[in-house]
Design a protein around this motif. Structure first.
Motif, PDB file in Angstrom:
ATOM      1  N   UNK A 187       0.857  -1.182   0.000  1.00 12.62           N
ATOM      2  CA  UNK A 187       0.000   0.000   0.000  1.00 12.62           C
ATOM      3  C   UNK A 187       0.894   1.233   0.000  1.00 12.62           C
ATOM      4  N   UNK A 188       0.869   1.984  -1.074  1.00 12.04           N
ATOM      5  CA  UNK A 188       1.664   3.211  -1.143  1.00 12.04           C
ATOM      6  C   UNK A 188       1.105   4.234  -0.163  1.00 12.04           C
ATOM      7  N   UNK A 189       1.968   5.027   0.456  1.00 18.95           N
ATOM      8  CA  UNK A 189       1.505   6.015   1.449  1.00 18.95           C
ATOM      9  C   UNK A 189       0.466   6.980   0.908  1.00 18.95           C
ATOM     10  N   UNK A 190       0.483   7.199  -0.400  1.00 24.63           N
ATOM     11  CA  UNK A 190      -0.459   8.151  -0.996  1.00 24.63           C
ATOM     12  C   UNK A 190      -1.729   7.478  -1.523  1.00 24.63           C
ATOM     13  N   UNK A 191      -1.755   6.141  -1.460  1.00 26.71           N
ATOM     14  CA  UNK A 191      -2.898   5.409  -2.002  1.00 26.71           C
ATOM     15  C   UNK A 191      -4.039   5.377  -0.991  1.00 26.71           C
ATOM     16  N   UNK A 192      -5.192   5.908  -1.371  1.00 21.87           N
ATOM     17  CA  UNK A 192      -6.349   5.931  -0.487  1.00 21.87           C
ATOM     18  C   UNK A 192      -7.083   4.591  -0.558  1.00 21.87           C
ATOM     19  N   UNK A 193      -7.226   3.950   0.595  1.00 25.84           N
ATOM     20  CA  UNK A 193      -7.866   2.636   0.646  1.00 25.84           C
ATOM     21  C   UNK A 193      -8.869   2.622   1.794  1.00 25.84           C
ATOM     22  N   UNK A 194     -10.021   2.025   1.562  1.00 26.05           N
ATOM     23  CA  UNK A 194     -11.010   1.822   2.619  1.00 26.05           C
ATOM     24  C   UNK A 194     -11.205   0.332   2.828  1.00 26.05           C
ATOM     25  N   UNK A 195     -11.008  -0.125   4.054  1.00 30.16           N
ATOM     26  CA  UNK A 195     -11.215  -1.542   4.377  1.00 30.16           C
ATOM     27  C   UNK A 195     -12.354  -1.666   5.380  1.00 30.16           C
ATOM     28  N   UNK A 196     -12.997  -2.821   5.352  1.00 29.23           N
ATOM     29  CA  UNK A 196     -14.102  -3.081   6.280  1.00 29.23           C
ATOM     30  C   UNK A 196     -13.660  -4.092   7.326  1.00 29.23           C
ATOM     31  N   UNK A 197     -14.128  -3.891   8.539  1.00 29.37           N
ATOM     32  CA  UNK A 197     -13.761  -4.730   9.677  1.00 29.37           C
ATOM     33  C   UNK A 197     -15.034  -5.157  10.397  1.00 29.37           C
ATOM     34  N   UNK A 198     -15.285  -6.468  10.386  1.00 30.93           N
ATOM     35  CA  UNK A 198     -16.427  -7.023  11.111  1.00 30.93           C
ATOM     36  C   UNK A 198     -15.933  -7.628  12.416  1.00 30.93           C
ATOM     37  N   UNK A 199     -16.555  -7.226  13.513  1.00 28.76           N
ATOM     38  CA  UNK A 199     -16.145  -7.768  14.808  1.00 28.76           C
ATOM     39  C   UNK A 199     -17.362  -8.076  15.682  1.00 28.76           C
ATOM     40  N   UNK A 200     -17.128  -8.798  16.771  1.00 25.81           N
ATOM     41  CA  UNK A 200     -18.228  -9.252  17.618  1.00 25.81           C
ATOM     42  C   UNK A 200     -18.488  -8.419  18.850  1.00 25.81           C
ATOM     43  N   UNK A 201     -17.669  -7.403  19.123  1.00 25.77           N
ATOM     44  CA  UNK A 201     -17.898  -6.602  20.321  1.00 25.77           C
ATOM     45  C   UNK A 201     -19.189  -5.808  20.206  1.00 25.77           C
ATOM     46  N   UNK A 202     -19.937  -5.751  21.311  1.00 22.88           N
ATOM     47  CA  UNK A 202     -21.239  -5.084  21.266  1.00 22.88           C
ATOM     48  C   UNK A 202     -21.478  -4.137  22.432  1.00 22.88           C
ATOM     49  N   UNK A 203     -20.807  -4.373  23.571  1.00 21.44           N
ATOM     50  CA  UNK A 203     -20.992  -3.490  24.709  1.00 21.44           C
ATOM     51  C   UNK A 203     -20.404  -2.108  24.383  1.00 21.44           C
ATOM     52  N   UNK A 204     -21.056  -1.032  24.825  1.00 21.97           N
ATOM     53  CA  UNK A 204     -20.583   0.312  24.494  1.00 21.97           C
ATOM     54  C   UNK A 204     -19.111   0.545  24.831  1.00 21.97           C
ATOM     55  N   UNK A 205     -18.658   0.055  26.000  1.00 13.00           N
ATOM     56  CA  UNK A 205     -17.262   0.260  26.381  1.00 13.00           C
ATOM     57  C   UNK A 205     -16.313  -0.485  25.453  1.00 13.00           C
ATOM     58  N   UNK A 206     -16.736  -1.668  24.987  1.00 15.37           N
ATOM     59  CA  UNK A 206     -15.907  -2.463  24.076  1.00 15.37           C
ATOM     60  C   UNK A 206     -15.853  -1.815  22.693  1.00 15.37           C
ATOM     61  N   UNK A 207     -17.011  -1.371  22.205  1.00 20.19           N
ATOM     62  CA  UNK A 207     -17.074  -0.731  20.892  1.00 20.19           C
ATOM     63  C   UNK A 207     -16.231   0.547  20.889  1.00 20.19           C
ATOM     64  N   UNK A 208     -16.281   1.301  21.977  1.00 20.04           N
ATOM     65  CA  UNK A 208     -15.468   2.510  22.081  1.00 20.04           C
ATOM     66  C   UNK A 208     -13.983   2.173  22.088  1.00 20.04           C
TER      67      UNK A 208
END
Length: 445
Positions: free
Chosen positions: A37-58
């Motif tokens: 990934x070049x430093x100037x290359x704009x990339x958007x990645x998606x991340x699916x995770x299982x945390x659900x409690x507000x403190x964990x999500x934060x």
């Protein structure tokens, strides 16, 4: 989070088929490890995770913000509270994320069968020696048959919680270190009340909270499978010896029926009505998260933590325990694998990120560097679990091709054993091995 992580989960048949069929969607046409990934290359990645409690999500959002500050060209979009079956369905349909996390280490074998990339080449490219960076049990539960398709992201260690006031009243000066000491203390700490109890030294039945056999028998250093992959439960005396001890403890504390009647009056595990917090039991198996639960629940309790006891003939191994945790991986059909790897590498190896995350959600760090960080919260009771996780003899349950079905088969037998429905331990464990081998063979096709 903890309830979903520590319950033995058997995924739906459709989810199993996602992986075992090898249908993981279209793969990139080029070798992803060769990409950058070049430093100037704009990339958007998606991340699916299982945390659900507000403190964990934060907490995970804070880590993502820190990562994006270091990599301003990479944007991470998250979807929280995603279970493994949804992850696998997304990968199969070709519309899955670029990075995934799972609380269920039992499913690593399934993830490694084509759903997630083997991270060994990425580790080598980045100069990361997994065996020196990560804790030993955590390396073990994140790979399957040589494929390192996940990496550890914090973990859980199991030990003993004990009521110091009850111990003092019974004249017991220290927590038990061996099974015989454990039995003697459990009996001494038990107070009968008619057909029930006013106080129980320990709840030994397998339906009790975190009392899964995997968490207990780890103290014996068991070998679930032989070198050729066949079930080894009947052949390893650790299992029969442990089950004999457990059944003897059940009988010594009043019998299965009386114990189960008492257990049915316990409060919800993740609440102030937890039996240990409510003073109904003097000792309990639990993970490091309970240290924070007791504090947050505002319970007035004189308590401490210690490793679980070990067999009398393995007294030198005292301090070991069962270790599990969260895993992170990259789907095989990720369209932005190089950026995804930068994110995975940051989450799993950056000491500041790990320590910050561990302090926020009160889990055990997964790297040696994070363990030794002066910024890691290390109060006396939590430190017990840090020591267990770092113990060279601590262990975990091995990955399997079918979501840990072998554990479910063994657990089902233990319910029959402790209740007296299964009379012959030798033939029962032999049958367990046969069922496991059959299930594994079917999963492998």
């Amino acid at each position: 989070m903890h309830a979903s992580r520590h319950t033995l989960i058997a995924l739906a048949i459709a989810s199993v088929a996602v992986v075992t069929s090898g249908c993981t969607g279209s793969s990139p046409s080029t070798d992803p490890v060769a990409t950058t990934v070049a430093p100037t290359e704009k990339v958007t990645i998606t991340f699916w995770h299982g945390w659900s409690q507000p403190s964990e999500v934060k907490a995970i959002a804070d880590n993502i913000a820190a990562f994006q500050k270091l990599h301003p060209n990479i944007t991470v979009k998250t979807v929280p509270n995603v279970a493994d079956d949804k992850i696998l369905q997304g990968i199969r349909g070709g519309n899955g994320p670029d990075v995934v996390s799972s609380f269920t280490t039992d499913n690593v074998g399934m993830f490694c069968n084509g759903a997630l990339m083997d991270l060994n080449p990425w580790l080598a490219k980045s100069g990361v020696d997994k065996n020196s960076v990560f804790l030993k049990p955590m390396v073990e539960y994140t790979q399957y048959q040589g494929k390192q398709c996940t990496l550890p992201l914090l973990g859980d260690a199991y030990g003993m919680y004990y009521n110091k006031a009850m111990f003092a009243a019974a004249g017991i000066s220290a927590p038990p270190r061996t099974w015989s000491e454990f039995k003697a203390d459990a009996v001494k700490l038990t107070k009968q009340s008619g057909a029930s109890y006013s106080q129980l030294g320990f709840m030994p039945t397998f339906h009790g909270y975190e009392n899964a056999i995997a968490h207990w028998v780890s103290q014996s250093g068991p070998t679930y499978f032989s070198a050729d992959g066949k079930a080894n439960i009947d052949k390893d005396p650790a299992f029969a010896d442990f089950l004999t001890m457990q059944k003897d403890l059940v009988d010594s504390l009043g019998g299965f029926a009386r114990l189960e009647k008492y257990r049915n009056g316990f409060g919800e595990e993740f609440s102030p009505q937890n039996a240990f917090e409510a003073g109904k039991v003097a000792m309990q198996i639990d993970g490091e998260w309970r240290t924070v639960s007791i504090r947050d629940d505002g319970v007035k309790l004189d308590w401490a933590t210690a490793p679980l006891p070990v067999p009398d003939d393995q007294a030198a191994s005292y301090g070991r325990g069962y270790v599990s945790g969260t895993v992170v991986g990259i789907p095989a059909n990720s369209k932005h694998a190089a950026a995804a790897w930068e994110f995975v590498k940051y989450l799993t190896t950056d000491t500041t990120a790990l320590v910050t995350f561990a302090n926020a959600i009160h889990n055990v760090p997964s790297t040696h560097a994070a363990m030794s960080s002066p910024d890691l919260d290390k109060d006396a009771q939590f430190a017990t679990f840090l020591q267990i996780a770092q113990n060279e003899q601590s262990n975990t349950t091995p990955a399997s091709p079918n979501g840990g079905q072998y554990q479910t088969i063994l657990q089902d037998f233990t319910y029959k054993w402790e209740s007296g429905q299964a009379k012959d331990l030798t033939s029962g464990l032999a049958d367990v091995d046969q069922q496991i081998d059959k299930a594994n063979a079917q999963a492998k096709g």
